[in-house]
Design an enzyme around this catalytic site. Structure first.
Site, PDB file in Angstrom:
ATOM      1  N   ARG A  91      36.063  34.654  41.373  1.00  0.00           N
ATOM      2  CA  ARG A  91      37.039  35.125  42.361  1.00  0.00           C
ATOM      3  C   ARG A  91      37.591  33.905  43.095  1.00  0.00           C
ATOM      4  O   ARG A  91      36.837  33.183  43.758  1.00  0.00           O
ATOM      5  CB  ARG A  91      36.358  36.086  43.349  1.00  0.00           C
ATOM      6  CG  ARG A  91      37.250  36.499  44.466  1.00  0.00           C
ATOM      7  CD  ARG A  91      36.637  37.539  45.384  1.00  0.00           C
ATOM      8  NE  ARG A  91      37.616  37.806  46.414  1.00  0.00           N
ATOM      9  CZ  ARG A  91      37.412  37.644  47.716  1.00  0.00           C
ATOM     10  NH1 ARG A  91      36.230  37.286  48.182  1.00  0.00           N
ATOM     11  NH2 ARG A  91      38.382  37.872  48.584  1.00  0.00           N
ATOM     12  N   HIS A 135      44.147  34.560  51.178  1.00  0.00           N
ATOM     13  CA  HIS A 135      42.879  34.229  51.843  1.00  0.00           C
ATOM     14  C   HIS A 135      43.233  33.271  52.986  1.00  0.00           C
ATOM     15  O   HIS A 135      42.846  32.111  52.999  1.00  0.00           O
ATOM     16  CB  HIS A 135      41.902  33.620  50.838  1.00  0.00           C
ATOM     17  CG  HIS A 135      40.464  33.664  51.277  1.00  0.00           C
ATOM     18  ND1 HIS A 135      39.463  34.256  50.538  1.00  0.00           N
ATOM     19  CD2 HIS A 135      39.852  33.172  52.385  1.00  0.00           C
ATOM     20  CE1 HIS A 135      38.300  34.123  51.159  1.00  0.00           C
ATOM     21  NE2 HIS A 135      38.518  33.462  52.288  1.00  0.00           N
ATOM     22  N   GLU A 180      39.707  40.039  53.897  1.00  0.00           N
ATOM     23  CA  GLU A 180      39.214  40.180  55.267  1.00  0.00           C
ATOM     24  C   GLU A 180      40.336  40.251  56.304  1.00  0.00           C
ATOM     25  O   GLU A 180      40.466  39.362  57.158  1.00  0.00           O
ATOM     26  CB  GLU A 180      38.242  39.041  55.593  1.00  0.00           C
ATOM     27  CG  GLU A 180      37.040  39.007  54.661  1.00  0.00           C
ATOM     28  CD  GLU A 180      36.010  37.942  55.037  1.00  0.00           C
ATOM     29  OE1 GLU A 180      36.273  37.147  55.945  1.00  0.00           O
ATOM     30  OE2 GLU A 180      34.940  37.914  54.412  1.00  0.00           O
ATOM     31  N   ASN A 308      32.878  42.445  51.493  1.00  0.00           N
ATOM     32  CA  ASN A 308      32.209  41.191  51.835  1.00  0.00           C
ATOM     33  C   ASN A 308      31.159  41.508  52.887  1.00  0.00           C
ATOM     34  O   ASN A 308      31.478  42.096  53.922  1.00  0.00           O
ATOM     35  CB  ASN A 308      33.213  40.181  52.416  1.00  0.00           C
ATOM     36  CG  ASN A 308      34.306  39.803  51.418  1.00  0.00           C
ATOM     37  OD1 ASN A 308      34.268  40.202  50.260  1.00  0.00           O
ATOM     38  ND2 ASN A 308      35.281  39.028  51.875  1.00  0.00           N
ATOM     39  N   TYR A 310      27.829  40.046  55.207  1.00  0.00           N
ATOM     40  CA  TYR A 310      27.019  38.918  55.661  1.00  0.00           C
ATOM     41  C   TYR A 310      25.901  39.311  56.629  1.00  0.00           C
ATOM     42  O   TYR A 310      24.835  38.728  56.595  1.00  0.00           O
ATOM     43  CB  TYR A 310      27.909  37.848  56.327  1.00  0.00           C
ATOM     44  CG  TYR A 310      28.754  37.120  55.307  1.00  0.00           C
ATOM     45  CD1 TYR A 310      28.254  36.029  54.614  1.00  0.00           C
ATOM     46  CD2 TYR A 310      30.038  37.565  54.993  1.00  0.00           C
ATOM     47  CE1 TYR A 310      29.003  35.369  53.645  1.00  0.00           C
ATOM     48  CE2 TYR A 310      30.797  36.918  54.027  1.00  0.00           C
ATOM     49  CZ  TYR A 310      30.268  35.819  53.351  1.00  0.00           C
ATOM     50  OH  TYR A 310      31.008  35.188  52.392  1.00  0.00           O
ATOM     51  N   GLU A 381      31.856  39.147  48.369  1.00  0.00           N
ATOM     52  CA  GLU A 381      31.300  37.942  49.004  1.00  0.00           C
ATOM     53  C   GLU A 381      29.952  38.284  49.603  1.00  0.00           C
ATOM     54  O   GLU A 381      29.801  39.324  50.255  1.00  0.00           O
ATOM     55  CB  GLU A 381      32.169  37.428  50.165  1.00  0.00           C
ATOM     56  CG  GLU A 381      33.373  36.674  49.769  1.00  0.00           C
ATOM     57  CD  GLU A 381      34.139  36.125  50.984  1.00  0.00           C
ATOM     58  OE1 GLU A 381      33.519  35.836  52.031  1.00  0.00           O
ATOM     59  OE2 GLU A 381      35.361  36.012  50.862  1.00  0.00           O
TER      60      GLU A 381
HETATM   61  O1  IFM Z   1      33.955  31.118  54.180  1.00  0.00           O
HETATM   62  C1  IFM Z   1      34.205  32.440  54.551  1.00  0.00           C
HETATM   63  C2  IFM Z   1      35.231  33.066  53.648  1.00  0.00           C
HETATM   64  O2  IFM Z   1      36.406  32.337  53.599  1.00  0.00           O
HETATM   65  C3  IFM Z   1      35.551  34.456  54.114  1.00  0.00           C
HETATM   66  N1  IFM Z   1      34.359  35.233  54.273  1.00  0.00           N
HETATM   67  C4  IFM Z   1      33.273  34.652  55.023  1.00  0.00           C
HETATM   68  C5  IFM Z   1      32.955  33.263  54.497  1.00  0.00           C
HETATM   69  C6  IFM Z   1      31.807  32.655  55.302  1.00  0.00           C
HETATM   70  O3  IFM Z   1      32.157  32.570  56.635  1.00  0.00           O
END
Ligand code: IFM
Length: 477
Positions: A91, A135, A180, A308, A310, A381
């Site tokens: 990606r 992005h 995002e 995505n 985290y 992600e």
């Molecule tokens: O690096 C970023 C990415 O560009 C977008 N999602 C989160 C990642 C980590 O912060």
């Protein structure tokens, strides 16, 4: 679920199979401004991130993406690396100012040629290209004309999508429109932590709408050119929990879940903004920027959805009196809900300060599958920054990242076991890279980059990921 309890360390002796489905896709992800460099080469124009990173005080260490990982010149080596790791999919994002420097008007053929070379190299190595159109690197002239808060930017984005699709649609099947949109709108125009660095709550909400409108218009443009194209969007979603079972904390959780998750999921998958969030935002905007028919466009059918993931937010209501518990999240990212407190549970964190919570990924995936219309899902992600160092032996040993990836892949397995139509996972990121306002201080790669020499050193997490992919492949045979 025992094997996905929160954990912060411990290398796995065994890499081997994580028992994901035999046809599961194992990818890696990157983004143009974070890795390409070549900022002024072959006709590329400036983006909002060039302007932002060159403004003193905006980015840690005054770092910029001028050179980054020099991927623009080193992409053959990087594709070889991916092939050696055995990843099935890559990606990447296209830099809008590289292929259409003014943000409108004619294409820059040299910019398009770069992406054609990259895609051909991927295909030659048997790696499936997954192209993200946006992005975060808006061409600077479009920001001068108002940026994402201006409706016209959505139309420009659709034109750009058509232009890129015309150049690469014969060889790229999977298209992601916007990455995002929460970050581009609320961090770019609300808190000002990201480019273009504006701090205007109402503009942030308008920007979110126009990013979504641009997404919908782009879906339609790509579909019109190729009905078989697989088009999606990548949303950053969070697990959100209330600090206590008090009504006030539950309401804080509702607000943050609303802004972070439902404000994007609902329009894209249901064609409506969540009424409670619209009400929360009443002091900020009256939504007069939303025109009849917009939400139908935003909800144009998708072939798949990218998520995505985290971390989790644990939130509490504003404290009426007394010292508040420690909180770590800037409040200015949340227009209309600035006083909600973000709590520290004392769990292990990554170098970004984000709590490690793989169970939250199960929660996010099952929630999307349960509450929204069925669509194949990808984790587009997931990854972590840690303080990586090259050892005396020249190797980079990153056991915390191995544990992080393992636990989140196990979370994927658990979600699939619970019936979620999850078909793939992308580690963020292939390479250490420019981490936006944090500059190069945060290393997310499974491959270490020595920025002085541009040497790539696969970390132990890269070798572990390769083993997982290999064992999955063996199982499939
Ligand atoms: O690096 C970023 C990415 O560009 C977008 N999602 C989160 C990642 C980590 O912060």
């Amino acid at each position: 679920m025992n094997d996905i309890q929160v954990t912060s360390s411990g290398v796995l002796a065994q890499p081997a199979s994580l028992d994901l489905p035999p046809d599961f896709r194992f990818g890696v992800a990157t983004a143009a401004y974070q890795i390409e460099g070549a900022a002024a080469e072959d006709g590329r124009g400036p983006s909002i991130w060039d302007a932002f990173s060159h403004t003193p005080g905006r980015v840690h260490g005054s770092d910029t993406g001028d050179v980054a990982c020099d991927h623009y010149h080193r992409y053959p080596q990087d594709v070889t690396l991916m092939a050696e790791l055995g990843v099935t999919d890559y990606r990447f994002s296209v830099s809008w100012p590289r292929v259409q420097p003014a943000g409108s008007g004619p294409a820059n053929q040299l910019g398009l040629d770069f992406y054609r070379r990259l895609v051909d190299e991927l295909l030659r190595h048997g790696v499936e290209p997954r192209l993200t159109l946006y992005h975060w690197d808006l061409p600077a002239p479009l920001e001068e004309a108002g940026g994402w808060p201006a409706r016209d930017t959505a139309g420009r984005f659709a034109d750009y999508a058509e232009l890129v699709h015309a150049a690469l649609g014969d060889r790229v099947r999977h298209w992601m429109t916007v990455n995002e949109p929460y970050c581009s709108s609320f961090l770019g125009y609300g808190s000002g932590d990201h480019a273009p660095g504006r701090r205007e709550g109402p503009a942030a909400v308008r920007a979110a709408h126009h990013l979504l409108l641009g997404h919908g218009l782009a879906v339609q443009a790509i579909r019109a050119a190729d009905p078989a194209a697989r088009v999606s969007i990548a949303l950053n979603l969070y697990a959100v929990s209330a600090y206590s079972d008090s009504d006030a904390d539950a309401d804080a959780a509702r607000r943050i879940d609303g802004l972070a998750n439902r404000f994007f999921l609902d329009p894209v998958l249901r064609g409506q903004y969540p009424a409670d969030v619209v009400a929360d935002l009443a002091p900020v905007t009256d939504f007069d920027h939303v025109r009849d028919g917009d939400l139908e466009i935003v909800a144009s059918p998708l072939a798949e959805l990218g998520i995505n993931y985290y971390s989790r937010y644990v939130v509490a209501a504003p404290e009426p009196a007394g010292p508040p518990p420690a909180y770590w999240r800037p409040s200015s990212c949340w227009p209309g809900s600035e006083n909600v407190r973000f709590l520290d549970r004392g769990l292990a964190r990554t170098a970004m300060g984000w709590e490690i919570d793989p169970a939250g990924l199960v929660e996010v995936l099952t929630r999307v599958a349960r509450e929204y219309p069925a669509v194949p899902l990808y984790v587009t992600e997931n990854g972590a920054a840690f303080e990586d160092h090259v050892g005396a032996d020249g190797e980079v040993d990153d056991p915390e990242r191995v544990a992080f990836l393992r636990d989140h892949l196990l979370a994927c397995r658990e979600a699939i076991a619970q019936g979620v139509p999850l078909v793939g996972y992308f580690a963020w990121s292939l390479l250490d890279n420019f981490e936006w306002a944090w500059g190069y201080s945060q290393r997310f790669g499974i491959v270490y980059v020595d920025y002085g020499t541009q040497r790539r050193i696969p970390k132990s997490s890269a070798r572990w990921y390769a083993d997982v992919i290999r064992s999955a492949g063996l199982r499939a045979e």
